[in-house]
Design an enzyme around this catalytic site. Structure first.
Site, PDB file in Angstrom:
ATOM      1  N   ASP A 333      -3.332  18.647  -1.769  1.00  0.00           N
ATOM      2  CA  ASP A 333      -2.219  18.999  -2.641  1.00  0.00           C
ATOM      3  C   ASP A 333      -2.406  20.323  -3.361  1.00  0.00           C
ATOM      4  O   ASP A 333      -1.425  21.025  -3.624  1.00  0.00           O
ATOM      5  CB  ASP A 333      -1.976  17.878  -3.657  1.00  0.00           C
ATOM      6  CG  ASP A 333      -1.373  16.638  -3.006  1.00  0.00           C
ATOM      7  OD1 ASP A 333      -0.697  16.780  -1.971  1.00  0.00           O
ATOM      8  OD2 ASP A 333      -1.573  15.531  -3.523  1.00  0.00           O
ATOM      9  N   TYR A 417       4.007  11.279  -5.545  1.00  0.00           N
ATOM     10  CA  TYR A 417       2.879  10.944  -6.416  1.00  0.00           C
ATOM     11  C   TYR A 417       2.871  11.789  -7.681  1.00  0.00           C
ATOM     12  O   TYR A 417       3.319  12.942  -7.686  1.00  0.00           O
ATOM     13  CB  TYR A 417       1.552  11.169  -5.690  1.00  0.00           C
ATOM     14  CG  TYR A 417       0.816   9.906  -5.333  1.00  0.00           C
ATOM     15  CD1 TYR A 417       0.752   9.454  -4.026  1.00  0.00           C
ATOM     16  CD2 TYR A 417       0.167   9.146  -6.309  1.00  0.00           C
ATOM     17  CE1 TYR A 417       0.067   8.294  -3.693  1.00  0.00           C
ATOM     18  CE2 TYR A 417      -0.517   7.989  -5.980  1.00  0.00           C
ATOM     19  CZ  TYR A 417      -0.558   7.568  -4.680  1.00  0.00           C
ATOM     20  OH  TYR A 417      -1.235   6.418  -4.353  1.00  0.00           O
TER      21      TYR A 417
END
Length: 699
Positions: A333, A417
């Site tokens: 990420d 998320y």
């Protein structure tokens, strides 16, 4: 890394008028500097050449220059002049030509401009991801596949673009793998409907040079690799997380965090983008950039240096499903997108409580323009329970101090998320880095009556695949100076002997680590790693001053060592990597993780086997979660909390929190519900005038 020098301007000649730059060397780039940098890069090309900027960020000065600068600054001495530079990564738009450039802002000079080689791809950006969503949904082939599902009229289909990943099969070009969902077709006006409760079996692949769908994958939804043509879809009930759709509890009373005199910290603005935070003897500089988000520099306690730099370096989330295309799901990420660009605008009273100070940031758009980001970091205090306490049971007198903490926090949203990331300091000289994982698990379709061992059914027709979260925290220590060493300490039983006749003795042994490499904790031996400065000794016991690392155990990456997942996530196989400092070695998974191949991250650096004794040491500390999904993680996941802690060892002469004012009702204003004291009976001996000893009892 393969590169090709591009010299559109011979010798990197001046392309602007030199001007004085007054920002602190560690302050993030200002809005005007970002505009200045993009103009200088654009001047290398004809005006008709369009560029797509991936990041324009501060090129931190060489450490050899910056350490003396900071020491002089703290001691009120004359500081040297450090030139200010920017680091740029950009594409020539609609090509695969990724470039890096170094811009000297002090001299208004392009110092280098290099085209990178094959299999090196830049991260995604906000504008690009939105474009990919539109391309996927507008494609006629994709629309034809969606039509086969015979969805109700008015149904909204959503596209979640994922970085394509790597498997070595026709993946040299930069692509996105899109996963499709729909909102609740029975509530089409609800834009916040949880579309992850309605995954579809259609997955378009978008090319980022021609900007078109080049393939449509059909997702396996059974227990094997087979796929099938889309069929009329059975509409399941929704599964919403929004409070508007819940029957909320009514018996929860307010809990207010109120600081009538304000917060105990002080924040000083340094220029336009620099910030210094001071709190309870702590001093730290807070920076912010596209990739790492929060970065701390020059962390000191009572003017003693402890850390030169701290930041989350990398993270990877590899998924367990072995079938195409899920086998490529391994989200980096930070490198694939960036903690900075994904940072939330934090809200008062929701994300942070009490007396809050927010820090803004400025990044860049894909056009090279400044992108102001408000409230991306919050600074606040929190009560963390009792700091220390002792009750003299003979007198009943209690001495008690509460543990006040300073929290420097940022929250990022990565599609489904959320990660709540915080540096936490306390009054005992301790530092924690904490991650709270929440949000919505990544979902995929599964047929009725099917169960698989690599995931959990969390809703009818919805599978949440198991996955790991593995983080890497980069710590550049400066324990009373830059020359530090790494040791590990273990507890071992003493052999039974005349000296240890009952077999109960044990001793703590210390081992010096002399070469760079990857190292692991050992719970059975209580192996603990410590960062020491062997040239500075504790004045009471003569031992080296140190900080120990409390790294939680976690299951290392489960992917096979020959897999692309393992090769790319160079940090995911050890608790700690230790390297000798080199400028620019910041990212544990390598500088560019998008569809990467591995070979330019911390495992490669550690394999140099440098001598790391009493030198400029850098640590990459890994921690993580094995997320075997459960139905309680849906439709939104309760926070999973993990942290790494750093605790002083022989750094102070005594408990450094002894001078914290004691906790009292007058100070804390708590509500007394029950007033029942505790005074334990005791006995004591007193020495009389003639040396006799008498015993007495006290009630």
């Amino acid at each position: 890394m393969s590169t090709e020098q591009v010299s559109a301007i011979p010798g990197g000649r001046l392309v602007g008028v030199a001007k004085h730059v007054s920002s602190h060397p560690l302050s993030p780039l200002t809005s005007s500097e970002i505009s200045n940098v993009s103009a200088l890069v654009q001047s290398l090309y004809p005006r008709s050449t369009k560029l797509q900027y991936k990041f324009i960020t501060l090129q931190e000065p060489e450490k050899a220059l910056l350490v003396p600068f900071l020491d002089a600054e703290h001691n009120g001495l004359k500081k040297s002049i450090i030139e200010r530079r920017a680091f740029v990564a950009y594409y020539i738009r609609n090509t695969d030509k990724l470039h890096e450039a170094i811009i000297n802002l002090s001299r208004q000079k392009v110092e280098s401009n290099v085209r990178l080689g094959p299999n090196i791809h830049g991260p995604g950006d906000a504008e690009e991801i939105l474009l990919v969503e539109k391309i996927a949904l507008a494609d006629e082939g994709v629309q034809a596949e969606i039509a086969k599902l015979q969805l109700p009229e008015g149904t909204s289909v959503i596209s979640d673009p994922w970085i394509y990943g790597s498997d070595g099969v026709n993946d040299d070009q930069r692509m996105y793998q899109c996963f499709l969902y729909m909102r609740d077709p029975n509530d089409p006006s609800n834009l916040d409907s949880n579309h992850y409760a309605f995954p579809l079996t259609i997955s378009p692949v978008v090319d980022t040079v021609e900007w078109k769908v080049i393939r449509i994958d059909l997702l396996p939804s059974g227990s094997d690799h087979s796929t099938k043509e889309p069929q009329p879809m059975k509409i399941q009930p929704p599964n919403e997380y929004d409070p508007d759709y819940q029957q909320l509890r009514t018996d929860l009373k307010p809990l207010n965090v109120f600081q009538p005199e304000g917060a105990s910290f002080k924040i000083t603005q340094i220029g336009e983008t620099g910030r210094v935070v001071e709190w309870q003897k702590w001093f730290l500089r807070v920076g912010f950039n596209q990739r790492e988000g929060m970065v701390l520099h020059d962390v000191r306690y009572d003017n003693r240096s402890i850390f030169y730099r701290m930041a989350l370096s990398d993270m990877v989330i590899p998924y367990a499903d072995p079938r195409h295309p899920f086998h490529k799901k391994a989200a980096f990420d930070l490198g694939d997108a960036g903690a900075g660009v994904m940072a939330n605008n934090l809200k008062l009273g929701c994300d942070c409580l009490g007396s809050i100070h927010y820090l803004n940031a400025v990044l860049n758009t894909e056009k090279g323009e400044p992108w102001p980001m408000e409230n991306v970091v919050c600074v606040h205090e929190q009560d963390a329970g009792i700091g220390w306490k002792h009750t003299n049971y003979r007198t009943g007198k209690a001495a008690i101090v509460r543990n006040r903490e300073l929290v420097v926090q940022s929250i990022i949203t990565v599609a489904n998320y959320e990660y709540i990331m915080a540096f936490i300091f306390n009054q005992a000289g301790e530092v924690k880095y904490e991650v709270r994982a929440t949000g919505i698990v990544s979902t995929q379709p599964i047929d009725d009556g099917v169960e698989v061992p690599w995931g959990t059914i969390v809703h009818p027709g919805v599978l949440a695949a198991h996955h790991q979260h593995i983080f890497s925290l980069r710590v550049d220590p400066a324990i009373d100076g830059q020359n530090n060493r790494l040791v590990h300490e273990e507890a071992h039983p003493m052999p039974r002997s005349d000296f240890n006749p009952h077999g109960v003795g044990y001793a703590v042994q210390e081992t010096l680590i002399d070469r760079s490499g990857g190292f692991d904790i050992n719970i059975d031996h209580n192996r603990t790693f410590k960062i020491q400065n062997s040239s500075v000794r504790n004045r009471v016991n003569g031992k080296p001053v140190a900080y120990k690392i409390h790294a939680p155990p976690f299951q290392k990456m489960l992917a096979n060592p020959d897999s692309f997942h393992f090769k790319r996530a160079e940090f995911a196989d050890h608790n700690i990597y230790a390297t000798k400092y080199r400028d620019g070695e910041l990212y544990a998974g390598g500088k560019y993780t998008n569809q990467s191949r591995g070979g330019d991250g911390v495992r490669s650096w550690a394999n140099r086997k440098d001598d790391i004794r009493d030198t400029d040491l850098v640590l990459f500390i890994q921690f993580g979660l094995q997320h075997a999904t459960r139905i309680e993680d849906f439709p939104v996941m309760p926070c999973e909390i993990i942290h790494v802690a750093f605790k002083p060892v022989n750094f102070f002469d005594k408990n450094p929190a002894l001078d914290v004012p004691p906790s009292s009702q007058e100070f804390n204003r708590s509500t007394l519900l029950e007033a029942e004291g505790h005074h334990q009976p005791s006995a004591e001996a007193k020495v009389g005038e003639k040396g006799q000893v008498c015993c007495s009892s006290k009630l």
